[in-house]
Design a protein around this motif. Structure first.
Motif, PDB file in Angstrom:
ATOM      1  N   LYS A  68       0.819  -1.214   0.000  1.00 31.86           N
ATOM      2  CA  LYS A  68       0.000   0.000   0.000  1.00 31.86           C
ATOM      3  C   LYS A  68       0.853   1.264   0.000  1.00 31.86           C
ATOM      4  CE  LYS A  68      -3.968  -1.979   2.465  1.00 31.86           C
ATOM      5  NZ  LYS A  68      -4.740  -1.925   3.742  1.00 31.86           N
ATOM      6  N   SER A  69       2.031   1.199   0.596  1.00 36.47           N
ATOM      7  CA  SER A  69       2.883   2.386   0.662  1.00 36.47           C
ATOM      8  C   SER A  69       3.878   2.460  -0.493  1.00 36.47           C
ATOM      9  CB  SER A  69       3.626   2.422   2.000  1.00 36.47           C
ATOM     10  OG  SER A  69       4.427   1.270   2.168  1.00 36.47           O
ATOM     11  N   GLY A  70       3.775   1.524  -1.458  1.00 35.82           N
ATOM     12  CA  GLY A  70       4.621   1.581  -2.644  1.00 35.82           C
ATOM     13  C   GLY A  70       6.041   1.117  -2.438  1.00 35.82           C
ATOM     14  N   GLN A  71       6.290   0.325  -1.411  1.00 37.06           N
ATOM     15  CA  GLN A  71       7.646  -0.121  -1.099  1.00 37.06           C
ATOM     16  C   GLN A  71       7.974  -1.394  -1.891  1.00 37.06           C
ATOM     17  OE1 GLN A  71       9.747   1.607   0.623  1.00 37.06           O
ATOM     18  NE2 GLN A  71       8.415   3.090   1.593  1.00 37.06           N
ATOM     19  N   PHE A  72       8.034  -1.269  -3.204  1.00 33.28           N
ATOM     20  CA  PHE A  72       8.321  -2.421  -4.052  1.00 33.28           C
ATOM     21  C   PHE A  72       8.684  -1.957  -5.449  1.00 33.28           C
ATOM     22  CE2 PHE A  72       3.807  -1.555  -4.586  1.00 33.28           C
ATOM     23  CZ  PHE A  72       3.572  -1.757  -5.932  1.00 33.28           C
ATOM     24  N   TYR A  73       9.274  -2.869  -6.219  1.00 34.26           N
ATOM     25  CA  TYR A  73       9.395  -2.686  -7.660  1.00 34.26           C
ATOM     26  C   TYR A  73       8.922  -3.966  -8.332  1.00 34.26           C
ATOM     27  CZ  TYR A  73      13.863  -5.350  -7.693  1.00 34.26           C
ATOM     28  OH  TYR A  73      14.832  -6.311  -7.581  1.00 34.26           O
ATOM     29  N   SER A  74       8.805  -3.953  -9.641  1.00 35.08           N
ATOM     30  CA  SER A  74       8.263  -5.097 -10.373  1.00 35.08           C
ATOM     31  C   SER A  74       9.262  -5.584 -11.404  1.00 35.08           C
ATOM     32  CB  SER A  74       6.954  -4.701 -11.068  1.00 35.08           C
ATOM     33  OG  SER A  74       5.974  -4.317 -10.126  1.00 35.08           O
ATOM     34  N   SER A  75       9.200  -6.876 -11.728  1.00 38.55           N
ATOM     35  CA  SER A  75      10.221  -7.433 -12.604  1.00 38.55           C
ATOM     36  C   SER A  75       9.742  -8.660 -13.372  1.00 38.55           C
ATOM     37  CB  SER A  75      11.463  -7.800 -11.785  1.00 38.55           C
ATOM     38  OG  SER A  75      12.503  -8.248 -12.615  1.00 38.55           O
ATOM     39  N   GLN A  76      10.426  -8.878 -14.511  1.00 37.14           N
ATOM     40  CA  GLN A  76      10.365 -10.134 -15.251  1.00 37.14           C
ATOM     41  C   GLN A  76      11.663 -10.913 -15.087  1.00 37.14           C
ATOM     42  OE1 GLN A  76       9.974  -8.215 -19.082  1.00 37.14           O
ATOM     43  NE2 GLN A  76       7.796  -8.743 -19.208  1.00 37.14           N
ATOM     44  N   GLY A  77      12.640 -10.351 -14.375  1.00 34.42           N
ATOM     45  CA  GLY A  77      13.936 -10.988 -14.208  1.00 34.42           C
ATOM     46  C   GLY A  77      15.011 -10.092 -13.661  1.00 34.42           C
ATOM     47  N   ASP A 122      17.336  -6.215 -19.689  1.00 39.30           N
ATOM     48  CA  ASP A 122      18.543  -7.022 -19.808  1.00 39.30           C
ATOM     49  C   ASP A 122      18.749  -7.494 -21.242  1.00 39.30           C
ATOM     50  OD1 ASP A 122      16.922  -9.288 -20.211  1.00 39.30           O
ATOM     51  OD2 ASP A 122      17.239 -10.085 -18.188  1.00 39.30           O
ATOM     52  N   ALA A 123      19.804  -8.253 -21.476  1.00 40.52           N
ATOM     53  CA  ALA A 123      20.157  -8.669 -22.834  1.00 40.52           C
ATOM     54  C   ALA A 123      19.121  -9.602 -23.451  1.00 40.52           C
ATOM     55  CB  ALA A 123      21.529  -9.341 -22.824  1.00 40.52           C
ATOM     56  N   ALA A 124      18.313 -10.261 -22.618  1.00 40.89           N
ATOM     57  CA  ALA A 124      17.266 -11.146 -23.119  1.00 40.89           C
ATOM     58  C   ALA A 124      15.946 -10.410 -23.354  1.00 40.89           C
ATOM     59  CB  ALA A 124      17.043 -12.299 -22.136  1.00 40.89           C
ATOM     60  N   GLY A 125      15.915  -9.098 -23.099  1.00 38.52           N
ATOM     61  CA  GLY A 125      14.697  -8.320 -23.273  1.00 38.52           C
ATOM     62  C   GLY A 125      13.776  -8.323 -22.079  1.00 38.52           C
ATOM     63  N   LYS A 126      14.191  -8.927 -20.984  1.00 35.71           N
ATOM     64  CA  LYS A 126      13.381  -8.924 -19.767  1.00 35.71           C
ATOM     65  C   LYS A 126      13.509  -7.566 -19.074  1.00 35.71           C
ATOM     66  CE  LYS A 126      12.168 -13.283 -20.094  1.00 35.71           C
ATOM     67  NZ  LYS A 126      10.752 -13.663 -20.380  1.00 35.71           N
ATOM     68  N   ARG A 127      12.435  -7.150 -18.411  1.00 34.62           N
ATOM     69  CA  ARG A 127      12.361  -5.814 -17.842  1.00 34.62           C
ATOM     70  C   ARG A 127      12.135  -5.825 -16.337  1.00 34.62           C
ATOM     71  NH1 ARG A 127      11.248  -5.406 -23.068  1.00 34.62           N
ATOM     72  NH2 ARG A 127      11.261  -3.371 -24.111  1.00 34.62           N
ATOM     73  N   ALA A 128      12.601  -4.751 -15.707  1.00 37.19           N
ATOM     74  CA  ALA A 128      12.206  -4.422 -14.338  1.00 37.19           C
ATOM     75  C   ALA A 128      11.767  -2.970 -14.338  1.00 37.19           C
ATOM     76  CB  ALA A 128      13.351  -4.628 -13.357  1.00 37.19           C
ATOM     77  N   TRP A 129      10.776  -2.663 -13.505  1.00 36.00           N
ATOM     78  CA  TRP A 129      10.176  -1.329 -13.493  1.00 36.00           C
ATOM     79  C   TRP A 129      10.135  -0.779 -12.070  1.00 36.00           C
ATOM     80  CZ3 TRP A 129       7.560  -5.561 -15.739  1.00 36.00           C
ATOM     81  CH2 TRP A 129       7.485  -5.573 -17.142  1.00 36.00           C
ATOM     82  N   SER A 130      10.549   0.454 -11.911  1.00 28.39           N
ATOM     83  CA  SER A 130      10.356   1.127 -10.632  1.00 28.39           C
ATOM     84  C   SER A 130       8.924   1.622 -10.534  1.00 28.39           C
ATOM     85  CB  SER A 130      11.298   2.315 -10.507  1.00 28.39           C
ATOM     86  OG  SER A 130      10.828   3.424 -11.270  1.00 28.39           O
ATOM     87  N   ASN A 131       8.513   1.911  -9.322  1.00 28.32           N
ATOM     88  CA  ASN A 131       7.287   2.681  -9.140  1.00 28.32           C
ATOM     89  C   ASN A 131       7.559   4.137  -9.497  1.00 28.32           C
ATOM     90  OD1 ASN A 131       5.279   0.834  -8.407  1.00 28.32           O
ATOM     91  ND2 ASN A 131       6.102   0.682  -6.328  1.00 28.32           N
ATOM     92  N   PRO A 132       6.520   4.919  -9.761  1.00 23.16           N
ATOM     93  CA  PRO A 132       6.727   6.325 -10.122  1.00 23.16           C
ATOM     94  C   PRO A 132       7.441   7.111  -9.022  1.00 23.16           C
ATOM     95  CG  PRO A 132       4.522   5.640 -10.713  1.00 23.16           C
ATOM     96  CD  PRO A 132       5.105   4.529  -9.889  1.00 23.16           C
ATOM     97  N   ILE A 133       8.271   8.027  -9.465  1.00 24.78           N
ATOM     98  CA  ILE A 133       8.960   8.975  -8.601  1.00 24.78           C
ATOM     99  C   ILE A 133       8.260  10.318  -8.774  1.00 24.78           C
ATOM    100  CG2 ILE A 133      11.149  10.148  -8.170  1.00 24.78           C
ATOM    101  CD1 ILE A 133      12.401   7.658  -9.770  1.00 24.78           C
ATOM    102  N   TRP A 134       7.920  10.960  -7.657  1.00 21.98           N
ATOM    103  CA  TRP A 134       7.254  12.278  -7.695  1.00 21.98           C
ATOM    104  C   TRP A 134       8.213  13.299  -7.106  1.00 21.98           C
ATOM    105  CZ3 TRP A 134       2.542  12.562 -10.109  1.00 21.98           C
ATOM    106  CH2 TRP A 134       1.899  11.344 -10.356  1.00 21.98           C
ATOM    107  N   PRO A 135       9.031  13.963  -7.941  1.00 25.26           N
ATOM    108  CA  PRO A 135      10.094  14.845  -7.423  1.00 25.26           C
ATOM    109  C   PRO A 135       9.608  15.915  -6.455  1.00 25.26           C
ATOM    110  CG  PRO A 135      10.441  14.426  -9.744  1.00 25.26           C
ATOM    111  CD  PRO A 135       9.113  13.827  -9.404  1.00 25.26           C
ATOM    112  N   ALA A 136       8.427  16.452  -6.670  1.00 22.96           N
ATOM    113  CA  ALA A 136       7.946  17.519  -5.792  1.00 22.96           C
ATOM    114  C   ALA A 136       7.723  17.032  -4.367  1.00 22.96           C
ATOM    115  CB  ALA A 136       6.654  18.113  -6.342  1.00 22.96           C
ATOM    116  N   GLN A 137       7.601  15.717  -4.178  1.00 24.70           N
ATOM    117  CA  GLN A 137       7.371  15.171  -2.845  1.00 24.70           C
ATOM    118  C   GLN A 137       8.654  14.765  -2.140  1.00 24.70           C
ATOM    119  OE1 GLN A 137       4.423  12.050  -3.106  1.00 24.70           O
ATOM    120  NE2 GLN A 137       3.084  13.264  -4.420  1.00 24.70           N
ATOM    121  N   LEU A 138       9.795  14.905  -2.821  1.00 30.14           N
ATOM    122  CA  LEU A 138      11.073  14.483  -2.230  1.00 30.14           C
ATOM    123  C   LEU A 138      11.664  15.579  -1.342  1.00 30.14           C
ATOM    124  CD1 LEU A 138      12.615  12.720  -5.349  1.00 30.14           C
ATOM    125  CD2 LEU A 138      11.387  11.679  -3.421  1.00 30.14           C
TER     126      LEU A 138
END
Length: 309
Positions: A222-231, A293-309
């Motif tokens: 719920k607090s966004g403490q994660f990232y997502s991946s295929q590898g 990566d070289a196999a085309g697999k992806r990892a994605w961060s959650n959005p960054i909101w600079p104004a909130q940093l």
């Protein structure tokens, strides 16, 4: 500045948030689904059987399959009300209470006098669940549909089953649209596994939590403490005002995306550290990172909101 979730206390735990068993239309019993994910090195899953009357509105009890190394979150895939294309809504509720009341959803066709998608999403969120819009491309979700789910925490941007079995696995255009309209959403990669084809172990979340318990995992989601991946693995993201630095497992591309069509990329062989100058992205209300990566697999961060940093 090291960003979330990498600056949070705890450890990373790998999990799948969209899975089915033979309590609805999956091929395997819950015990075997849990066994397979544990054997594949997952730390947790949410078994999200279809919450419709055909199967008695199951909230599949997976608590018996928890141990010191593996846990589960109760979940459902909710179906109530029609999208603009006339199809029934598909929405995930992870961490739903065991007594969550059924909607009037007898099967996979919309009927009169049932909750709308936005209504059941709001009810699940109020009940304490982490709510996500499932497989937008596969569902034929319109922009108007997407905007209507104001209770969503996340958008499913990669659905492995929809990708491998229908070539309709993305939700990224919907996510970027909502981010650019100011919606504070996160993104998840999932399997949507039924074990009737090559639909398992292809997309997951890496959740930074104090412990691998249902409560700690749900709080972190719920607090966004994660990232997502295929590898690929993301080891850290630093925001430095006019640039973003990324530390990751060996990659061929590291990309920063921003509002509208703005993005920039670093390419190379076996990249493990990349710094990207933001340039015209400096004033974007949001940023996000993709590692490929070289196999085309992806990892994605959650959005960054600079104004909130």
């Amino acid at each position: 500045m090291l960003l979330a979730p990498f600056d949070a206390p705890g450890s990373f735990f790998r999990g799948n948030l969209h899975t089915h068993s033979d309590m609805s239309d999956g091929a395997l019993p819950p015990a075997e689904v849990c066994r397979r994910y544990k054997a594949q090195g997952y730390d947790f899953i949410s078994l999200t059987d279809h919450f419709v009357g055909r199967w008695g509105y199951p909230i599949t009890d997976t608590s018996a399959f928890r141990d010191d190394d593996f846990t589960t979150l109760l979940g459902i895939e909710m179906h109530s009300g029609a999208q603009k294309n006339g199809e029934l809504w598909h929405l995930l509720a992870v961490g739903v209470p065991a007594d969550f009341a059924p909607s009037n959803s007898p099967d996979f066709r919309p009927v009169a006098d049932q909750e709308s998608g936005p209504e059941i999403a709001e009810r699940a969120r109020q009940a304490g669940a982490f709510v996500a819009i499932a497989h937008p491309q596969w569902s034929g979700l319109t922009e108007e549909d997407a905007r209507s789910i104001s209770a969503a925490h996340a958008v499913e941007v990669y659905n492995h089953g929809s990708h491998t079995l229908a070539d309709r696995g993305t939700g990224m255009p919907i996510l970027d649209l909502l981010l650019s309209e100011g919606r504070a959403l996160t993104l998840i990669a999932t399997d949507d596994s039924h074990f009737k084809g090559p639909d398992a172990f292809g997309g997951w979340v890496m959740v930074k939590a104090k412990a691998n318990t249902p409560g700690d995992l749900l709080t972190a989601l719920k607090s966004g403490q994660f990232y997502s991946s295929q590898g690929p693995e993301i080891h850290g993201i630093w925001y430095e005002g006019d640039r973003v630095r990324v530390s990751c497992s060996a990659a061929s591309q590291v990309i920063v995306q921003a509002h509208n069509n703005a993005s920039d990329v670093v390419t190379g062989d076996s990249l493990t550290d990349a710094t990207i100058a933001l340039g015209r992205m400096t004033h974007s209300p949001w940023l996000r990172v993709t590692v490929i990566d070289a196999a085309g697999k992806r990892a994605w961060s959650n959005p960054i909101w600079p104004a909130q940093l």
